[in-house]
Each structure stands twice: as structure tokens, then as C-alpha cells.
Write an enzyme that holds these catalytic residues in place. Structure first.
Site, mmCIF file in Angstrom:
data_model
loop_
_atom_site.group_PDB
_atom_site.id
_atom_site.type_symbol
_atom_site.label_atom_id
_atom_site.label_comp_id
_atom_site.label_asym_id
_atom_site.label_seq_id
_atom_site.Cartn_x
_atom_site.Cartn_y
_atom_site.Cartn_z
ATOM 1 N N TYR A 178 -0.711 2.169 37.296
ATOM 2 C CA TYR A 178 -0.293 2.001 36.353
ATOM 3 C C TYR A 178 -0.322 0.408 36.238
ATOM 4 O O TYR A 178 -1.171 -0.365 37.086
ATOM 5 C CB TYR A 178 0.612 2.222 35.462
ATOM 6 C CG TYR A 178 0.896 3.812 35.609
ATOM 7 C CD1 TYR A 178 -0.081 5.148 35.596
ATOM 8 C CD2 TYR A 178 2.163 3.801 35.759
ATOM 9 C CE1 TYR A 178 0.104 6.358 35.562
ATOM 10 C CE2 TYR A 178 2.728 5.432 35.609
ATOM 11 C CZ TYR A 178 1.664 5.945 36.049
ATOM 12 O OH TYR A 178 2.151 7.690 36.305
ATOM 13 N N VAL A 214 6.267 10.068 36.717
ATOM 14 C CA VAL A 214 7.718 10.259 36.061
ATOM 15 C C VAL A 214 8.823 10.961 36.049
ATOM 16 O O VAL A 214 10.130 10.682 36.133
ATOM 17 C CB VAL A 214 6.932 9.900 34.014
ATOM 18 C CG1 VAL A 214 6.256 8.302 33.655
ATOM 19 C CG2 VAL A 214 6.844 10.802 34.030
HETATM 20 N N1 GLN Z 1 3.275 14.282 31.519
HETATM 21 C C1 GLN Z 1 3.037 13.077 31.572
HETATM 22 C C2 GLN Z 1 2.288 12.340 30.298
HETATM 23 O O1 GLN Z 1 1.303 12.676 30.582
HETATM 24 C C3 GLN Z 1 2.938 12.475 33.033
HETATM 25 C C4 GLN Z 1 2.596 10.555 32.940
HETATM 26 C C5 GLN Z 1 3.178 10.154 34.212
HETATM 27 O O2 GLN Z 1 3.744 10.697 35.249
HETATM 28 N N2 GLN Z 1 3.577 8.887 34.389
HETATM 29 O O3 GLN Z 1 3.043 11.550 29.608
#
Ligand code: GLN
Length: 306
Positions: free
Chosen positions: A242, A260
Site C-alpha cells: 500500500y 492485515v
Molecule cells: N479483508 C481486508 C479488507 O478488505 C483485507 C485488507 C488487507 O489485508 N489489507 O479490508
């Protein structure tokens, strides 16, 4: 290189930091995970495996799965995928909506949520809603070559209950005509995909094709062309973390993808894949201790694409 020695040293180095960062708390199933967890696994092209910590404990892969769905989407529709997604870093959080308005519903890249929803949409077109969940699970299982892979239905259900922002992204792209299936169907598949679970050992094993020019070096099966493997690695390097992707390239210097759930997989092309898990996150949503561990690993091994 003695990877046992190196992993031991990595674990020693991050030990004082273990437990730091903030565990994802947007759904209970992730919030309950003990932040003290730490595991790391290396799988080399020759198939040798090295681990430290809780490398066999399954965790929620979350956004790491965006690499799996991107691979499948590219195999499905080829280069035309790039009419529907860019391949530039976004500089924005993973779930941001702002660029989509200016850029006519075309996501910046396939490793942020918007772009990953395009990959998922491609798979819904090809396999149908339930078929797509099955196809993703099956592909992940093939890649993992016997290491456990499952979808945690509790995580998938909670993703749905709290997924208002993902729903907004999907609907927004649909309004631009860049989503071909009903947003509900695409979200259903996306939430199940995010809920995939593997261990560090399984994840490093599964991603080995990216360290070997698109061919799984252990089964000999070609997963993607050499060119495509190079390109997926390029996108991971530039977009895999990101709005912290530049920082990861600066400190680690390897293509990587975070989630995450606290997992990160990184690829040393021609050499190995390495997965790390530590649930505490940085403000950008990347594993804090996982990133430190990979930085130490890269510096001890000298592995880098540069
Ligand atoms: N399930 C999470 C989402 O869509 C995944 C995001 C992530 O791992 N950054 O918000």
C-alpha cells in the site's frame, strides 16, 4: 548460506519488539489473535525448508491472497486485465476511494482492495459466485502442495458484516461499468478469499512459483509464464505494501505482499520465498515485526533484487 542460523538470528533481533504494533480489530476473529505470535519460514527453490517460531500455525492471509487472485485473473483474461486496472503505486491506504472518482473507476493497481475486487470480478465471470470461491481455494491448495489451506467461515462472515467500505468500492466501480457482476456476488467471493488461512510454511511453499520464473520447482508444474512471473513480482515490489510500498522496497528490497492478518510473503527471484507472521500492524496495515524480520533477513543474506 545457513538459513537455520540466519532465521535464529532474525528471531533474536526482533524478540525485544515482539508483540508491538496494533492487531487488526475491525473484526473480532482477527482482534482475538495474540500479538505475541511470531513465525517465519523459508522455502528454497531446491525445496529445502527452514523455520523459526510458530511457522506451522495457520493465520488469516487477508490481502496476501490478492497475489493468488491476480495470478488467476491474469491466467483467465490475459493482458486485457490491464484495461481494467492500473499498475502504479497508489500512495493511499488499501481501502481508499478517493482515486477512483478521478480515475473513472479504474483502480491504481491489483494489490489494493479496489484492484483486487477487479481480479475477483474476473473470477466470478469465469466460475460463477460459488464456483469462484471453490476455484480460489483449490488453486491455493494446489500451490501449497499438501500444506493445510482452509477458508475460515467465521472470518468471511465478519468481513461481510463490517465490509461497508469494500461494498462502497465495489458499487462505485460498478457505477463506472468496471465491475461486470453484481457487487454482492463479487464481495461474497472477495470476503471468502480474504478468509483463506495458511501457515508461514504453507505460504512460502505456495508462492515458490514466483521465485522460479513461474514454474513450481518441486512439482515441475508451470503456473504462469516467465514474463508473467516477472511482472507479478514487479507489482509486488511497487504496490505490495500500500502506501508503505516504497519503504518496504527501501528497507527489504524484495517483492512482497502483506495482509492485515499480520502475514507477509517475500520473493527472492531465482532463490527462495520467505513468509513471516506477526499480527501487530503499522498504521499502514503492514506487519510491524514482520517487516523488521524481513529487513534483517535481507541484510543477513544479502538477498535483494537490486
Ligand atoms: N479483508 C481486508 C479488507 O478488505 C483485507 C485488507 C488487507 O489485508 N489489507 O479490508
Amino acid at each position: 548460506l545457513d538459513y537455520n542460523e540466519i532465521l535464529w538470528e532474525v528471531a533474536q533481533t526482533v524478540e525485544p519488539q515482539r508483540g508491538s504494533g496494533k492487531v487488526a480489530n475491525y473484526i473480532p476473529a482477527l482482534a482475538e489473535v495474540d500479538p505475541m505470535n511470531f513465525g517465519m519460514a523459508v522455502v528454497t527453490r531446491a525445496g529445502d525448508r527452514f523455520t523459526t517460531g510458530r511457522a506451522d500455525r495457520p493465520f488469516s492471509l487477508q490481502s496476501v491472497t490478492k497475489v493468488i487472485s491476480l495470478t488467476m485473473a491474469l491466467e483467465s483474461i490475459g493482458e486485457s486485465f490491464w484495461k481494467r486496472s492500473g499498475r502504479e503505486p497508489s500512495g493511499d491506504p488499501f481501502n481508499s476511494l478517493v482515486q477512483l472518482e478521478h480515475e473513472n473507476g479504474i483502480p491504481r493497481n491489483p494489490l489494493i482492495n479496489a484492484g483486487a475486487l477487479i481480479s475477483t470480478d474476473v473470477l466470478v465471470s469465469r466460475y460463477g459466485r460459488d464456483g469462484a470461491v471453490e476455484a480460489i481455494l483449490q488453486f491455493a491448495q494446489e500451490l501449497a502442495d499438501g500444506e493445510p489451506v482452509r477458508i475460515d467461515p467465521r472470518v468471511a462472515a465478519s468481513e461481510r458484516e463490517t465490509g461497508f467500505r469494500n461494498a462502497a468500492v465495489a458499487n462505485f466501480m460498478r457505477s463506472f461499468g468496471n465491475l461486470h457482476n453484481p457487487p454482492d456476488d463479487v464481495l461474497h467471493v472477495y470476503f471468502h478469499q480474504c478468509a483463506l488461512e495458511m501457515s508461514c510454511q504453507g505460504l512460502a511453499r505456495a508462492m515458490l512459483y514466483l521465485a522460479n520464473g513461474g514454474v513450481d520447482p518441486i512439482t515441475g508444474r508451470r503456473i504462469v509464464s516467465e514474463r508473467r512471473a516477472r511482472r507479478i513480482n514487479a507489482i509486488m515490489l511497487t504496490c505490495g505494501h500500500y502506501d508503505a510500498s516504497g519503504d518496504f522496497a527501501f528497507h527489504v528490497g524484495l517483492p512482497g505482499k502483506s495482509g492485515v492478518g499480520g502475514g507477509i510473503v517475500a520473493i527472492a527471484p531465482g532463490q527462495l520465498s520467505v513468509a513471516v507472521w506477526s499480527p501487530g500492524l503499522s498504521p499502514q496495515g503492514n506487519s510491524l515485526v514482520g517487516t523488521m524480520a524481513l529487513e534483517k533477513f535481507a541484510s543477513l543474506t544479502g538477498l535483494s533484487v537490486f
